[in-house]
Write a protein that holds these residues in place. Structure first.
Motif, PDB file in Angstrom:
ATOM      1  N   THR A   1       2.060   6.766  -7.490  1.00 15.21           N
ATOM      2  CA  THR A   1       0.650   7.233  -7.699  1.00 15.21           C
ATOM      3  C   THR A   1       0.575   8.451  -7.688  1.00 15.21           C
ATOM      4  O   THR A   1      -0.677   8.993  -7.409  1.00 15.21           O
ATOM      5  CB  THR A   1      -0.312   6.140  -7.703  1.00 15.21           C
ATOM      6  OG1 THR A   1      -0.823   5.904  -6.065  1.00 15.21           O
ATOM      7  CG2 THR A   1      -0.090   4.576  -8.380  1.00 15.21           C
ATOM      8  N   LEU A   2       1.566   8.910  -6.216  1.00  7.59           N
ATOM      9  CA  LEU A   2       0.971  10.787  -6.113  1.00  7.59           C
ATOM     10  C   LEU A   2       1.371  11.668  -7.012  1.00  7.59           C
ATOM     11  O   LEU A   2       2.115  11.132  -8.090  1.00  7.59           O
ATOM     12  CB  LEU A   2       1.994  10.889  -4.964  1.00  7.59           C
ATOM     13  CG  LEU A   2       1.713  10.023  -3.657  1.00  7.59           C
ATOM     14  CD1 LEU A   2       2.580  10.871  -2.726  1.00  7.59           C
ATOM     15  CD2 LEU A   2       0.711  10.769  -2.970  1.00  7.59           C
ATOM     16  N   ARG A   3       0.653  13.074  -7.076  1.00  5.95           N
ATOM     17  CA  ARG A   3       0.666  13.555  -8.364  1.00  5.95           C
ATOM     18  C   ARG A   3       1.807  14.591  -8.155  1.00  5.95           C
ATOM     19  O   ARG A   3       1.770  14.708  -6.864  1.00  5.95           O
ATOM     20  CB  ARG A   3      -0.965  13.976  -8.529  1.00  5.95           C
ATOM     21  CG  ARG A   3      -2.343  13.398  -9.021  1.00  5.95           C
ATOM     22  CD  ARG A   3      -2.960  13.447  -9.901  1.00  5.95           C
ATOM     23  NE  ARG A   3      -2.793  14.105 -10.712  1.00  5.95           N
ATOM     24  CZ  ARG A   3      -2.997  14.361 -11.849  1.00  5.95           C
ATOM     25  NH1 ARG A   3      -4.110  14.313 -12.180  1.00  5.95           N
ATOM     26  NH2 ARG A   3      -2.529  15.310 -13.377  1.00  5.95           N
TER      27      ARG A   3
ATOM     28  N   THR B   1       0.702  -1.022  -0.424  1.00  7.50           N
ATOM     29  CA  THR B   1       0.133   0.224   0.062  1.00  7.50           C
ATOM     30  C   THR B   1       0.846   1.543  -0.038  1.00  7.50           C
ATOM     31  O   THR B   1       0.664   2.527  -0.673  1.00  7.50           O
ATOM     32  CB  THR B   1      -1.383  -0.042   1.441  1.00  7.50           C
ATOM     33  OG1 THR B   1      -2.264  -1.191   1.098  1.00  7.50           O
ATOM     34  CG2 THR B   1      -1.716   1.330   1.042  1.00  7.50           C
ATOM     35  N   LEU B   2       1.698   1.388   0.788  1.00  5.50           N
ATOM     36  CA  LEU B   2       2.974   2.645   0.760  1.00  5.50           C
ATOM     37  C   LEU B   2       3.362   2.510  -0.374  1.00  5.50           C
ATOM     38  O   LEU B   2       3.684   3.513  -0.595  1.00  5.50           O
ATOM     39  CB  LEU B   2       4.613   1.861   1.629  1.00  5.50           C
ATOM     40  CG  LEU B   2       4.647   3.694   2.109  1.00  5.50           C
ATOM     41  CD1 LEU B   2       4.246   4.346   2.818  1.00  5.50           C
ATOM     42  CD2 LEU B   2       5.807   2.998   3.312  1.00  5.50           C
TER      43      LEU B   2
END
Length: 77
Positions: free
Chosen positions: A45-47, A38-39
């Motif tokens: 996927t952070l913008r 998850t981390l």
């Protein structure tokens, strides 16, 4: 007969203790793997924040033209 019964009970206690330890370790490893995945997914996927691009003139003789075509600002240098 009493000694045989004691050995059986001790054996059952050791088996129960070992099975509990294996179950605890496996659940801990599964939870750690899920949290790590998850981390990693959230990190990948952070913008990204857009970085402003500064426009500069290369030639003073040609004027810089700026216009918007409806899809974005165009800077012609």
């Amino acid at each position: 007969m009493q000694n045989l019964r004691v050995f059986g009970l001790v054996g059952l206690g050791v088996v129960a203790l070992m099975s509990t330890a294996v179950l605890t370790v496996s659940i801990t490893l599964i939870a750690g793997a899920i949290l790590s995945a998850t981390l990693a997914f959230r990190m990948l996927t952070l913008r990204q924040k857009p970085v402003p691009v500064h426009a500069r003139r290369r030639d003073e003789a040609k004027p810089m033209r700026v216009w918007n075509d409806g899809r974005g600002t165009i800077i012609d240098m």
